[in-house]
Design an enzyme around this catalytic site. Structure first.
Site, PDB file in Angstrom:
ATOM      1  N   SER A 128      -4.046   2.728   8.379  1.00 35.78           N
ATOM      2  CA  SER A 128      -3.417   1.429   8.668  1.00 35.78           C
ATOM      3  C   SER A 128      -4.071   0.724   9.856  1.00 35.78           C
ATOM      4  CB  SER A 128      -1.923   1.623   8.866  1.00 35.78           C
ATOM      5  OG  SER A 128      -1.269   0.425   8.613  1.00 35.78           O
ATOM      6  N   ARG A 129      -3.710   1.111  11.061  1.00 41.04           N
ATOM      7  CA  ARG A 129      -4.353   0.563  12.256  1.00 41.04           C
ATOM      8  C   ARG A 129      -4.421   1.658  13.321  1.00 41.04           C
ATOM      9  NH1 ARG A 129      -6.111  -2.722   9.491  1.00 41.04           N
ATOM     10  NH2 ARG A 129      -5.962  -4.979   9.586  1.00 41.04           N
TER      11      ARG A 129
ATOM     12  N   GLU B 115     -11.823   1.401  17.731  1.00 41.20           N
ATOM     13  CA  GLU B 115     -12.865   1.318  16.689  1.00 41.20           C
ATOM     14  C   GLU B 115     -13.747   0.080  16.816  1.00 41.20           C
ATOM     15  OE1 GLU B 115     -10.264   1.145  13.153  1.00 41.20           O
ATOM     16  OE2 GLU B 115     -11.035  -0.865  12.801  1.00 41.20           O
TER      17      GLU B 115
ATOM     18  N   PRO C 244       2.282  -2.114   9.499  1.00 36.82           N
ATOM     19  CA  PRO C 244       1.343  -2.921  10.291  1.00 36.82           C
ATOM     20  C   PRO C 244       1.420  -2.565  11.769  1.00 36.82           C
ATOM     21  CG  PRO C 244       3.274  -4.211   9.692  1.00 36.82           C
ATOM     22  CD  PRO C 244       3.457  -2.867   9.068  1.00 36.82           C
TER      23      PRO C 244
ATOM     24  N   ILE D 162       0.831  -1.207   0.000  1.00 38.69           N
ATOM     25  CA  ILE D 162       0.000   0.000   0.000  1.00 38.69           C
ATOM     26  C   ILE D 162       0.865   1.257   0.000  1.00 38.69           C
ATOM     27  CG2 ILE D 162      -1.711   1.316   1.323  1.00 38.69           C
ATOM     28  CD1 ILE D 162      -2.783  -1.462   2.317  1.00 38.69           C
TER      29      ILE D 162
ATOM     30  N   HIS E 250     -13.145   2.674   8.774  1.00 34.30           N
ATOM     31  CA  HIS E 250     -12.358   1.541   8.251  1.00 34.30           C
ATOM     32  C   HIS E 250     -12.928   1.099   6.893  1.00 34.30           C
ATOM     33  CE1 HIS E 250      -9.346  -1.611   9.820  1.00 34.30           C
ATOM     34  NE2 HIS E 250      -9.378  -1.684   8.506  1.00 34.30           N
TER      35      HIS E 250
ATOM     36  N   ASP F  17      -8.905   6.651   9.003  1.00 34.14           N
ATOM     37  CA  ASP F  17      -9.817   5.580   8.588  1.00 34.14           C
ATOM     38  C   ASP F  17      -9.878   4.506   9.664  1.00 34.14           C
ATOM     39  OD1 ASP F  17     -11.518   4.299   6.597  1.00 34.14           O
ATOM     40  OD2 ASP F  17      -9.918   2.808   6.417  1.00 34.14           O
TER      41      ASP F  17
END
Ligand code: NAI
Length: 346
Positions: A228-229, A258, A201, A153, A290, A253
């Site tokens: 990403s996270r 979340e 990650p 990505i 997300h 995002d």
């Protein structure tokens, strides 16, 4: 027919799984998978789970006791799985790449919307308010963007940024030698970037990569993009930097907490997460739920790869997308000798 339990599913998931999963008896659950809901999978051969399912040791053990032997993640990330608990009980497979373009393009969509205040303009013109005050952005041309993580990505996102003639600084413990990217330390990214976009990650090393110390080291007014996270960012530190103006804007995002909210409708409720409520209420913050992966191409690819992963598991074939318990990369030939030799982890 093998029985597969799908968790955290919505109608848009089912469209493509109904096409590819005809050789399985599929039951779709709207519930997220966790230690409480794991018993729903009793009697199933496998489960298919998503990013906000809680695959802790307790969940894994309950799935195993119920007869589940394969956990197919319909995601690339696997930070939500307790691999120690799964080892020698449940095989874990994933979809390593479904559409890196979908995520990279969403990251750019967020950056453009945040910078050019598209979210504000949209709301104004719907009310026939055609003023421009407060909508000033800046040219992306010539600005420095720091990209943390240059895997599938991150590299596509870098290519998109090149199209805007931005200066790109990259950071990755495994630099892509053929990328032509300028790799620098995270410290330099923090110090020099006008925009920082996260594409690494979530691991023990990257948890709260953006904390108050990192924010302190950034340029004033920097924009942060996170597709990403959520746990890459200490949200409390982000909130306080947005309040002080040190961070000029954020497009998220993903969010640390979340799992409790994303993919569900809380429009008629009082959201009890104060940090999320404040972030959502800020004019210079955009939150999407997300959804960076959510393109037709990605959904098609997620469904076809997940079913292929299950086919390989049940037919005893080599597992193309097993996540390696030893090195946790899941990538053939990188570190794990067993996987390089084409064997399963157990
Ligand atoms: P990838 O595995 O191709 O690339 C990740 C890169 O991050 C690798 O090059 C790796 O070396 C690098 N990395 C690892 N630790 C790092 C560190 N400490 N600092 C900088 N770089 C580091 O993964 P891909 O497909 O590019 O996905 C990236 C992340 O995007 C996933 O881990 C996942 O969390 C997220 N993602 C989000 C989606 C969404 O819908 N929002 C959908 C798909 C992925």
């Amino acid at each position: 027919m093998r029985k597969i339990a799908f968790f955290d599913t919505k109608p848009y998931d089912r469209t493509f799984f109904d096409i590819y999963g005809k050789n399985y008896e599929i039951k779709y659950f709207e519930n997220k998978l966790n230690a409480d809901t794991a018993t729903l999978a009793a009697g199933f051969d496998g489960v298919v789970a998503f990013v906000n399912d809680d695959l802790s040791g307790e969940t894994i053990n309950k799935l195993y006791e119920g007869g589940v032997r394969v956990l197919a993640l319909r995601s690339a990330g696997f930070n939500n799985v307790d691999f120690r608990a799964a080892f020698e009980k449940i095989t874990v497979v994933r979809v390593p790449a479904y559409s890196p373009h979908a995520v990279a393009e969403h990251a750019m969509a967020l950056l453009l919307a945040l910078n050019r205040k598209i979210h504000k303009a949209y709301n104004r013109t719907r009310e026939f308010d055609f003023r421009l005050s407060g909508l000033t952005g800046f040219d992306l041309y010539g600005k420095t963007i720091g990209i943390i993580g240059t895997g599938k990505i991150g590299r596509i996102f870098a290519d998109i940024c090149k199209g805007f003639s931005m200066k790109i600084l990259a950071s990755d413990p495994y630099p892509a030698k053929d990328s032509g990217l300028e790799y620098v330390s995270v410290d330099r990214i923090l110090a020099e970037s006008d925009i920082i976009s996260l594409h690494c990650p979530l691991t023990e090393d990257t948890y709260h990569l953006i904390d108050s110390a990192a924010v302190f080291a950034m340029k004033s007014g920097v924009y942060i993009i996170n597709t990403s996270r959520g746990q890459l960012i200490d949200s409390a530190a982000l909130l306080s930097a947005l309040k002080s103006g040190k961070i000029g804007g954020a497009a998220l995002d993903v969010y640390e907490e979340e799992a409790e909210f994303f993919f569900e409708d809380f429009s008629q409720s009082i959201v009890k997460d104060d940090v999320l409520s404040l972030l959502v209420s800020m004019p210079n913050v955009i939150v999407t739920s997300h959804q960076a992966f959510l393109t037709r191409e990605a959904l098609d690819s997620i469904a076809s790869t997940t079913i292929k992963n299950l086919d390989e598991f049940f037919s005893g074939d080599k597992l193309t997308n097993e996540i390696c318990y030893q090195c946790k990369t899941g990538d053939v030939g990188t570190k794990c000798e067993k996987r390089a030799a084409g064997e399963r982890c157990f």
